[in-house]
Design an enzyme around this catalytic site. Structure first.
Site, mmCIF file in Angstrom:
data_model
loop_
_atom_site.group_PDB
_atom_site.id
_atom_site.type_symbol
_atom_site.label_atom_id
_atom_site.label_comp_id
_atom_site.label_asym_id
_atom_site.label_seq_id
_atom_site.Cartn_x
_atom_site.Cartn_y
_atom_site.Cartn_z
ATOM 1 C CE LYS A 135 -1.559 -3.336 3.204
ATOM 2 N NZ LYS A 135 -1.973 -4.633 2.244
ATOM 3 C CE1 TYR A 148 -4.308 -2.088 5.381
ATOM 4 C CE2 TYR A 148 -3.467 0.100 4.780
ATOM 5 C CZ TYR A 148 -3.990 -1.119 4.448
ATOM 6 O OH TYR A 148 -4.066 -1.388 3.109
ATOM 7 C CB SER A 186 -0.883 0.061 1.439
ATOM 8 O OG SER A 186 -1.368 1.164 1.288
HETATM 9 N N1 LIG Z 1 -8.782 -0.763 -1.584
HETATM 10 C C1 LIG Z 1 -7.801 0.241 -1.218
HETATM 11 O O1 LIG Z 1 -8.037 1.511 -1.520
HETATM 12 C C2 LIG Z 1 -6.429 -0.255 -0.992
HETATM 13 C C3 LIG Z 1 -5.300 0.409 -0.861
HETATM 14 C C4 LIG Z 1 -4.056 0.072 -0.449
HETATM 15 C C5 LIG Z 1 -4.004 -1.171 -0.414
HETATM 16 N N2 LIG Z 1 -5.031 -2.041 -0.441
HETATM 17 C C6 LIG Z 1 -4.720 -3.701 -0.215
HETATM 18 O O2 LIG Z 1 -5.475 -4.360 -1.291
HETATM 19 C C7 LIG Z 1 -5.521 -5.812 -0.818
HETATM 20 C C8 LIG Z 1 -6.899 -6.286 -1.101
HETATM 21 O O3 LIG Z 1 -7.939 -5.330 -0.248
HETATM 22 P P1 LIG Z 1 -9.225 -4.750 -1.206
HETATM 23 O O4 LIG Z 1 -9.152 -3.210 -1.094
HETATM 24 O O5 LIG Z 1 -9.422 -5.411 -2.281
HETATM 25 O O6 LIG Z 1 -10.384 -4.986 0.067
HETATM 26 P P2 LIG Z 1 -11.600 -6.121 0.023
HETATM 27 O O7 LIG Z 1 -12.002 -5.852 1.634
HETATM 28 O O8 LIG Z 1 -12.639 -5.805 -0.810
HETATM 29 O O9 LIG Z 1 -10.859 -7.601 -0.194
HETATM 30 C C9 LIG Z 1 -10.287 -8.035 0.680
HETATM 31 C C10 LIG Z 1 -10.232 -9.652 0.769
HETATM 32 O O10 LIG Z 1 -9.766 -10.234 1.551
HETATM 33 C C11 LIG Z 1 -10.273 -11.102 2.527
HETATM 34 N N3 LIG Z 1 -9.619 -11.573 3.582
HETATM 35 C C12 LIG Z 1 -9.652 -10.856 4.807
HETATM 36 N N4 LIG Z 1 -9.129 -11.051 5.744
HETATM 37 C C13 LIG Z 1 -8.541 -12.426 5.407
HETATM 38 C C14 LIG Z 1 -7.893 -13.670 5.804
HETATM 39 N N5 LIG Z 1 -7.356 -13.661 7.183
HETATM 40 N N6 LIG Z 1 -7.628 -14.525 5.132
HETATM 41 C C15 LIG Z 1 -7.873 -14.625 3.798
HETATM 42 N N7 LIG Z 1 -8.493 -13.872 3.207
HETATM 43 C C16 LIG Z 1 -8.983 -12.640 3.758
HETATM 44 C C17 LIG Z 1 -11.623 -10.763 2.535
HETATM 45 O O11 LIG Z 1 -12.612 -11.644 2.644
HETATM 46 C C18 LIG Z 1 -11.853 -9.991 1.150
HETATM 47 O O12 LIG Z 1 -12.420 -10.898 0.285
HETATM 48 C C19 LIG Z 1 -5.360 -5.706 0.795
HETATM 49 O O13 LIG Z 1 -4.077 -6.162 1.127
HETATM 50 C C20 LIG Z 1 -5.649 -3.886 1.039
HETATM 51 O O14 LIG Z 1 -4.616 -3.835 2.322
HETATM 52 C C21 LIG Z 1 -6.389 -1.763 -0.563
#
Ligand SMILES: NC(=O)c1ccc[n+]([C@@H]2O[C@H](COP(=O)([O-])OP(=O)(O)OC[C@H]3O[C@@H](n4cnc5c(N)ncnc54)[C@H](O)[C@@H]3O)[C@@H](O)[C@H]2O)c1
Length: 281
Positions: free
Chosen positions: A160, A156, A143
């Site tokens: 990260k 978080y 991230s």
């Molecule tokens: N959306 C953003 O703005 C953003 C920004 C920076 C980083 N990220 C990163 O992107 C990645 C994906 O997140 P997203 O934004 O698609 O969110 P999201 O909540 O839509 O998807 C995350 C998925 O991870 C699954 N999950 C959660 N805990 C888990 C576990 N212990 N074991 C297995 N699966 C698990 C959830 O059930 C969900 O399906 C994450 O690592 C998040 O930190 C997202």
């Protein structure tokens, strides 16, 4: 690797958001898919989508924070497809927000266990196999929060920063081994996914909840940023291209470039840290 056609790709956190968009993109590219998530019901839907898009795919419910469940996922992939080529260590949670001293030890441990522990487990489980056969790539979802220190987001952001460091360590080690295995460190800015809503949905007071009034306000701000964020399909296209282009750094947009550069400058000059908001303009 010059194509993802017929390559076996493992995606964690595959049932929603960025992970689900990766599943769709890799299915269209002709990959064989091993998809995993802690949410079994949504994972089943993702599997349905992947097969409708023509992919040969298997799904397994697993918690990335549990080492033995990573091993079980690895074994499922090998049993079904014989070899794994690409591993996307993507699962993550926002975790509780609030002042660093007001969050509980459980809040820290829960977030770190999934966000950082999940990637550590994934690297330890999958990378030896990729190194052995050589035709592999690891995508680690970090991230922009792994490059700046934002207030009220310590669990978080700590996790990260660890993920970014692990990706860089892995990259250096593979280079030193002269391995052909590539690494991409995906650093999304704001992406329109379920991540902030998933944090809000956790019961107040339970492990992983958002703490107090301040935590709720900060969560609201982050929910708004996510709602205005990039389409996950744009990100999965970038990931596809970064794998084929063997690119290490993948920032999904440049809105955090100035705060990241300014922080590096402050460190070099030994100045006091200043928090800078991103430039969404
Ligand atoms: N959306 C953003 O703005 C953003 C920004 C920076 C980083 N990220 C990163 O992107 C990645 C994906 O997140 P997203 O934004 O698609 O969110 P999201 O909540 O839509 O998807 C995350 C998925 O991870 C699954 N999950 C959660 N805990 C888990 C576990 N212990 N074991 C297995 N699966 C698990 C959830 O059930 C969900 O399906 C994450 O690592 C998040 O930190 C997202």
């Amino acid at each position: 690797m010059d194509t993802l056609r017929d390559k076996t790709v493992v995606v964690t956190g595959a049932a929603s958001g960025i992970g689900l968009a990766m599943v769709r993109r890799f299915a269209v590219a002709g990959s064989k898919l091993v998809i995993s998530d802690i949410d079994g019901a949504k994972l089943k839907q993702a599997l349905g989508e992947a097969t409708e898009l023509g992919a040969s795919a298997v799904a397994m419910t697993a918690d990335v924070a549990v080492e033995s469940q990573n091993q079980a996922l690895f074994e499922t992939a090998i049993e079904n497809f014989g070899q794994i080529n690409v591993v996307c260590l993507n699962a993550g949670v926002q975790g509780p927000m609030g002042q660093s001293w007001s969050l509980s030890k459980d809040d820290y441990e829960w977030t770190l266990g999934i966000v950082l522990g999940g990637v550590i487990n994934g690297v330890r489980t999958f990378v030896p196999h990729l190194v052995d056969h050589g035709d592999g790539h690891v995508v680690v979802t970090a991230s922009v929060s792994g490059h700046v220190a934002s207030p009220f987001n310590a669990p978080y952001a700590i996790a990260k920063h660890g993920v970014v460091t692990l990706a860089e360590s892995l990259f250096h080690e593979l280079q030193m081994e002269q391995s052909t295995v590539g690494v991409t460190c995906l650093c999304p800015g704001s992406v329109k996914t379920n991540i902030a809503n998933a944090a809000a949905a956790l019961a107040p007071g339970s492990t992983g909840s958002t703490k107090g009034k301040l935590g709720s306000q900060i969560l609201e701000i982050s929910q708004r940023a996510v709602e205005d964020g990039l389409d996950p399909e744009t990100v999965s296209g970038q990931v596809h291209d970064a794998i084929l282009g063997r690119r290490f750094w993948l920032f999904t947009d440049n809105s955090w470039d100035d705060p990241i550069a300014a922080r590096a400058g402050e460190i070099a000059e030994r100045l006091q840290p200043r928090f800078r908001a991103p430039n969404f303009g």
